[in-house]
Design a protein around this motif. Sequence first.
Motif, PDB file in Angstrom:
ATOM      1  N   PRO A  29      11.969  38.228   8.157  1.00  0.00           N
ATOM      2  CA  PRO A  29      11.094  36.783   8.432  1.00  0.00           C
ATOM      3  C   PRO A  29      11.481  35.625   7.488  1.00  0.00           C
ATOM      4  O   PRO A  29      11.603  34.630   7.834  1.00  0.00           O
ATOM      5  N   GLN A  32      14.846  34.161   8.135  1.00  0.00           N
ATOM      6  CA  GLN A  32      14.728  33.502   9.286  1.00  0.00           C
ATOM      7  C   GLN A  32      13.858  32.234   8.963  1.00  0.00           C
ATOM      8  O   GLN A  32      14.473  31.011   9.428  1.00  0.00           O
ATOM      9  N   THR A  46       9.829  33.482  15.393  1.00  0.00           N
ATOM     10  CA  THR A  46      10.251  34.741  14.497  1.00  0.00           C
ATOM     11  C   THR A  46      10.359  36.044  15.183  1.00  0.00           C
ATOM     12  O   THR A  46       9.421  36.500  15.801  1.00  0.00           O
TER      13      THR A  46
END
Length: 315
Positions: A247, A250, A260
């Motif tokens: 995460p 990203q 996500t």
Amino acid sequence: MTTDAKDAVKMKTSLLILLAIVLTVIFSSVAYGLVMPMTAQEVLDEFDMIVLGTITDKKQSEGNAPLYTMEIEEVVKQDSFGMSKSVLAIGCNQNIMHLGTPCPSYEIGDRGLFLLVGNNNYEVSFYSQVSKLNCTSKEFLANYRGLEYGFFWTQDGQSKTFFTGKQIDMHYNVNNRDMTEKDYSVMFSANSAKFEYSNVVNGTVNECVGSKMITTSFVPTVMGTYGFNAGSEGVYGISIIDYGSTPLAQHKAGVHGQDTWCRDNLILILKNDNTKPRADNYPACVAKDTGAKLIERNWGFVPPESNAFGYLGGK
């Protein structure tokens, strides 16, 4: 429009009201003609009479709606019409302002598929369609496709989550309302801060074909937020993700928080942060039990587009 015909239209389209509205109301000299998308089957189901024919006469007095005489070539719907070779139908009034769909006007010699509302006293629907070509009733009906996207994109047949290193297909619908042969040239593009793709697709829509879906494909190599364009349509904010990325990675690449991707059956939670748009809040991929505790402590929330308790990733 007569009261009986208006009531018939409203009754027949009530189940489709969430898609759009077919309604004509005359009030303070304004008529509202907002048209909902219809499929070929809906056209066959919703209208009282459908004929393939030609306008052979048009009578209109000042300030009134025109009265058309249609020579019938084929009765597409209403088997009980008998042996009559023509039908009379009232058009819409050009002198009244129409919001939504323009008031269509037909001239002597116009040939097409005429969709009629009423019993004996018919009115011509806004959906009726004419063409200079000798198209068949099946070809006219095939032009009714309902709520069809003009521009969309898929990866592995789905349109929710996109990964780098895999082919993305961009689809664009070339409309051909008059059903004449038409050449097209459509520019496609996809780009992020570190990636660019473009392609021009040329071709022809054949006679009596109402639209043609064309496709181009590319393989994104960089994770981030992309913009897609085709013809005059475009959209920005499409997240494309490296499979297996965290995460945090990203987030740093510019992927929207709510987009996500979480792996291994983890769920997505976004941190409560009123300093930025909620869709861009910091993401975390956690187990269900942990997610429940974080929500209970008001640390975060489940994005609106997730399922009841977060989007379960996987591949």
